[in-house]
Design a protein around this motif. Structure first.
Motif, PDB file in Angstrom:
ATOM      1  N   ASN A 157      78.672  70.392  19.327  1.00  0.00           N
ATOM      2  CA  ASN A 157      79.715  71.399  19.533  1.00  0.00           C
ATOM      3  C   ASN A 157      79.528  72.533  18.528  1.00  0.00           C
ATOM      4  OD1 ASN A 157      81.136  70.008  21.613  1.00  0.00           O
ATOM      5  ND2 ASN A 157      82.057  68.683  20.059  1.00  0.00           N
ATOM      6  N   PHE A 158      79.631  73.765  19.001  1.00  0.00           N
ATOM      7  CA  PHE A 158      79.467  74.904  18.097  1.00  0.00           C
ATOM      8  C   PHE A 158      80.522  74.887  16.990  1.00  0.00           C
ATOM      9  CE2 PHE A 158      77.315  77.106  21.822  1.00  0.00           C
ATOM     10  CZ  PHE A 158      76.047  76.981  21.271  1.00  0.00           C
ATOM     11  N   SER A 159      81.693  74.343  17.286  1.00  0.00           N
ATOM     12  CA  SER A 159      82.751  74.281  16.274  1.00  0.00           C
ATOM     13  C   SER A 159      82.386  73.352  15.123  1.00  0.00           C
ATOM     14  CB  SER A 159      84.067  73.829  16.909  1.00  0.00           C
ATOM     15  OG  SER A 159      83.927  72.538  17.487  1.00  0.00           O
ATOM     16  N   ASP A 160      81.415  72.443  15.359  1.00  0.00           N
ATOM     17  CA  ASP A 160      80.989  71.512  14.315  1.00  0.00           C
ATOM     18  C   ASP A 160      79.852  72.071  13.461  1.00  0.00           C
ATOM     19  OD1 ASP A 160      82.829  69.576  15.055  1.00  0.00           O
ATOM     20  OD2 ASP A 160      81.461  68.638  16.493  1.00  0.00           O
ATOM     21  N   ILE A 161      79.316  73.222  13.861  1.00  0.00           N
ATOM     22  CA  ILE A 161      78.245  73.837  13.067  1.00  0.00           C
ATOM     23  C   ILE A 161      78.861  74.538  11.859  1.00  0.00           C
ATOM     24  CG2 ILE A 161      76.435  75.590  13.027  1.00  0.00           C
ATOM     25  CD1 ILE A 161      75.951  75.051  15.980  1.00  0.00           C
ATOM     26  N   LEU A 193      75.241  82.324  20.265  1.00  0.00           N
ATOM     27  CA  LEU A 193      76.472  82.046  19.526  1.00  0.00           C
ATOM     28  C   LEU A 193      77.489  83.168  19.669  1.00  0.00           C
ATOM     29  CD1 LEU A 193      74.857  80.749  16.213  1.00  0.00           C
ATOM     30  CD2 LEU A 193      75.693  79.376  18.124  1.00  0.00           C
ATOM     31  N   ASP A 194      78.749  82.822  19.568  1.00  0.00           N
ATOM     32  CA  ASP A 194      79.843  83.788  19.633  1.00  0.00           C
ATOM     33  C   ASP A 194      79.843  84.630  18.352  1.00  0.00           C
ATOM     34  OD1 ASP A 194      82.229  85.166  19.688  1.00  0.00           O
ATOM     35  OD2 ASP A 194      83.448  83.456  20.298  1.00  0.00           O
ATOM     36  N   PRO A 195      79.582  85.962  18.454  1.00  0.00           N
ATOM     37  CA  PRO A 195      79.497  86.797  17.246  1.00  0.00           C
ATOM     38  C   PRO A 195      80.827  87.020  16.541  1.00  0.00           C
ATOM     39  CG  PRO A 195      79.333  88.161  19.210  1.00  0.00           C
ATOM     40  CD  PRO A 195      79.285  86.734  19.675  1.00  0.00           C
ATOM     41  N   THR A 196      81.935  86.617  17.161  1.00  0.00           N
ATOM     42  CA  THR A 196      83.219  86.712  16.458  1.00  0.00           C
ATOM     43  C   THR A 196      83.419  85.522  15.527  1.00  0.00           C
ATOM     44  OG1 THR A 196      84.478  85.542  18.178  1.00  0.00           O
ATOM     45  CG2 THR A 196      84.227  87.932  18.417  1.00  0.00           C
ATOM     46  N   LYS A 197      82.568  84.503  15.672  1.00  0.00           N
ATOM     47  CA  LYS A 197      82.682  83.310  14.833  1.00  0.00           C
ATOM     48  C   LYS A 197      81.463  83.104  13.935  1.00  0.00           C
ATOM     49  CE  LYS A 197      85.651  80.826  18.098  1.00  0.00           C
ATOM     50  NZ  LYS A 197      86.843  80.901  17.221  1.00  0.00           N
ATOM     51  N   PHE A 198      80.286  83.473  14.438  1.00  0.00           N
ATOM     52  CA  PHE A 198      79.060  83.282  13.671  1.00  0.00           C
ATOM     53  C   PHE A 198      78.499  84.636  13.255  1.00  0.00           C
ATOM     54  CE2 PHE A 198      79.505  79.394  16.042  1.00  0.00           C
ATOM     55  CZ  PHE A 198      79.093  78.411  15.149  1.00  0.00           C
ATOM     56  N   ILE A 199      78.267  84.795  11.960  1.00  0.00           N
ATOM     57  CA  ILE A 199      77.839  86.085  11.439  1.00  0.00           C
ATOM     58  C   ILE A 199      76.837  85.882  10.310  1.00  0.00           C
ATOM     59  CG2 ILE A 199      79.791  86.178   9.826  1.00  0.00           C
ATOM     60  CD1 ILE A 199      79.820  89.214  10.231  1.00  0.00           C
ATOM     61  N   ARG A 200      75.895  86.805  10.209  1.00  0.00           N
ATOM     62  CA  ARG A 200      74.910  86.719   9.131  1.00  0.00           C
ATOM     63  C   ARG A 200      75.578  86.947   7.779  1.00  0.00           C
ATOM     64  NH1 ARG A 200      69.354  86.670   9.990  1.00  0.00           N
ATOM     65  NH2 ARG A 200      68.667  87.152  12.114  1.00  0.00           N
ATOM     66  N   ALA A 201      75.227  86.089   6.832  1.00  0.00           N
ATOM     67  CA  ALA A 201      75.657  86.278   5.450  1.00  0.00           C
ATOM     68  C   ALA A 201      74.464  86.684   4.590  1.00  0.00           C
ATOM     69  CB  ALA A 201      76.267  84.993   4.904  1.00  0.00           C
ATOM     70  N   TYR A 205      70.524  83.262   6.518  1.00  0.00           N
ATOM     71  CA  TYR A 205      71.686  82.399   6.713  1.00  0.00           C
ATOM     72  C   TYR A 205      72.691  83.031   7.671  1.00  0.00           C
ATOM     73  CZ  TYR A 205      70.135  79.611   2.720  1.00  0.00           C
ATOM     74  OH  TYR A 205      69.414  78.804   1.878  1.00  0.00           O
ATOM     75  N   VAL A 206      73.228  82.206   8.563  1.00  0.00           N
ATOM     76  CA  VAL A 206      74.319  82.598   9.452  1.00  0.00           C
ATOM     77  C   VAL A 206      75.442  81.592   9.240  1.00  0.00           C
ATOM     78  CG1 VAL A 206      75.079  82.732  11.859  1.00  0.00           C
ATOM     79  CG2 VAL A 206      72.883  83.721  11.192  1.00  0.00           C
ATOM     80  N   ILE A 207      76.664  82.082   9.071  1.00  0.00           N
ATOM     81  CA  ILE A 207      77.777  81.186   8.765  1.00  0.00           C
ATOM     82  C   ILE A 207      78.788  81.140   9.910  1.00  0.00           C
ATOM     83  CG2 ILE A 207      77.568  81.506   6.276  1.00  0.00           C
ATOM     84  CD1 ILE A 207      79.920  83.472   6.415  1.00  0.00           C
ATOM     85  N   ASN A 208      79.474  80.014  10.006  1.00  0.00           N
ATOM     86  CA  ASN A 208      80.597  79.859  10.928  1.00  0.00           C
ATOM     87  C   ASN A 208      81.845  80.329  10.181  1.00  0.00           C
ATOM     88  OD1 ASN A 208      82.700  79.055  12.571  1.00  0.00           O
ATOM     89  ND2 ASN A 208      81.872  77.019  12.987  1.00  0.00           N
ATOM     90  N   MET A 209      82.419  81.465  10.597  1.00  0.00           N
ATOM     91  CA  MET A 209      83.549  82.050   9.876  1.00  0.00           C
ATOM     92  C   MET A 209      84.751  81.115   9.828  1.00  0.00           C
ATOM     93  SD  MET A 209      82.513  84.983   8.766  1.00  0.00           S
ATOM     94  CE  MET A 209      83.992  85.938   8.413  1.00  0.00           C
ATOM     95  N   ASP A 210      84.887  80.257  10.829  1.00  0.00           N
ATOM     96  CA  ASP A 210      86.009  79.315  10.843  1.00  0.00           C
ATOM     97  C   ASP A 210      85.868  78.233   9.783  1.00  0.00           C
ATOM     98  OD1 ASP A 210      87.189  80.652  12.932  1.00  0.00           O
ATOM     99  OD2 ASP A 210      86.379  79.329  14.491  1.00  0.00           O
ATOM    100  N   ARG A 211      84.673  78.118   9.204  1.00  0.00           N
ATOM    101  CA  ARG A 211      84.419  77.064   8.223  1.00  0.00           C
ATOM    102  C   ARG A 211      84.409  77.565   6.780  1.00  0.00           C
ATOM    103  NH1 ARG A 211      84.841  71.723   9.866  1.00  0.00           N
ATOM    104  NH2 ARG A 211      84.224  71.578  12.060  1.00  0.00           N
ATOM    105  N   VAL A 212      84.647  78.853   6.588  1.00  0.00           N
ATOM    106  CA  VAL A 212      84.633  79.419   5.237  1.00  0.00           C
ATOM    107  C   VAL A 212      85.825  78.893   4.441  1.00  0.00           C
ATOM    108  CG1 VAL A 212      84.818  81.535   3.874  1.00  0.00           C
ATOM    109  CG2 VAL A 212      83.406  81.497   5.946  1.00  0.00           C
ATOM    110  N   GLU A 213      85.549  78.347   3.254  1.00  0.00           N
ATOM    111  CA  GLU A 213      86.598  77.805   2.390  1.00  0.00           C
ATOM    112  C   GLU A 213      86.910  78.735   1.222  1.00  0.00           C
ATOM    113  OE1 GLU A 213      84.732  74.182   1.261  1.00  0.00           O
ATOM    114  OE2 GLU A 213      85.124  73.181   3.178  1.00  0.00           O
ATOM    115  N   LYS A 214      85.861  79.303   0.630  1.00  0.00           N
ATOM    116  CA  LYS A 214      86.011  80.226  -0.491  1.00  0.00           C
ATOM    117  C   LYS A 214      84.911  81.272  -0.401  1.00  0.00           C
ATOM    118  CE  LYS A 214      87.967  76.871  -3.791  1.00  0.00           C
ATOM    119  NZ  LYS A 214      87.810  76.244  -5.137  1.00  0.00           N
TER     120      LYS A 214
END
Length: 243
Positions: A157-161, A193-201, A205-214
């Motif tokens: 699941n993309f949400s688990d990435i 991938l959905d570009p509103t959720k996954f973005i290059r950092a 590296y590409v990050i899942n914005m929903d998973r950002v903690e700090k």
């Protein structure tokens, strides 16, 4: 690129004329300055400026903040507030209309130029991000993918990435449970991938914005791991996090 047209709303005629003169010297196109709320609305309608410099403390009942509210509700242009020793309550009111910059009077020519250019640049970037998000929102993306591992294809699941990292022609998919190595380029992989959720950092590296903690100036913390963030991508990430 065509010259930027600047509108000025300032009730002190001498100050308004001086600002117009400086703007002209800097190469901007200027509108006829407005001295109150009514004149400001007339100028906005007839001259269509690209950006507006607004004195907060206009003499009549409706001040520059009221003009800014009108702009925010009817137009899509940046606003710079001009202020001199405004009290805390006024500043708090001003913040509610999300000005693109503040300039404290008196200011130098270089400060005026910098404020306008930075406001225009940041506003354009924000519009580009909003357009990309809107486009992505109207596009349908799958909620999962299959990744080959040995003889099987595992459903992920993309949400688990959590994030992706790349090394030349390989991409490592970091999930909540394990890592998968995929033979592909980062660019090819993120197109699914959905570009509103996954973005290059970072380039790698590409990050899942929903998973950002700090987040700080150099790293994003995801699931307790520090993921590098380069300055080339920091501004877009900050905007998406409303920071």
């Amino acid at each position: 690129m065509s010259a930027i047209k600047v509108g000025v709303v300032e009730d002190e005629v001498i100050i308004a004329d001086n600002i117009i003169s400086v703007l002209s010297d800097l190469g901007y196109i200027t509108c006829e300055p407005a001295g109150n709320y009514g004149e400001a609305l007339s100028m906005l309608g007839s001259e269509q400026p690209d950006i507006v410099l607004l004195d907060i403390n206009l003499a009549r009942s409706k001040d520059g903040i009221e003009v800014a509210k009108h702009i925010r509700s009817s137009r899509n242009i940046p606003v710079i507030f001009l202020t001199a020793n405004s009290d805390r309550a006024t500043v708090e009111r001003a913040k509610q209309v999300n000005p693109n910059a503040f300039l404290v009077k008196p200011f130098h020519e270089s400060e005026l130029y910098s404020a306008i250019e930075v406001a225009i640049h940041n506003f354009s970037q924000q519009q580009a991000v909003a357009a990309a998000q809107s486009s992505a929102a109207n596009k349908s993306y799958k909620e999962f993918t299959f990744i080959k591992e040995g003889q099987y294809f595992n459903k992920v699941n993309f949400s688990d990435i959590l994030y992706l990292s790349s090394d030349h022609v390989y991409v490592t998919v970091h999930t909540t449970t394990k890592k998968y190595l995929v033979r592909t380029t980062m660019q090819e992989y993120i197109e699914r991938l959905d570009p509103t959720k996954f973005i290059r950092a970072h380039r790698s590296y590409v990050i899942n914005m929903d998973r950002v903690e700090k987040i700080n100036s150099a790293y994003v913390l995801i699931n307790g791991e520090q993921v590098p963030m380069s300055k080339n991508y920091r501004e877009e990430i900050m905007q998406m996090l409303n920071l």
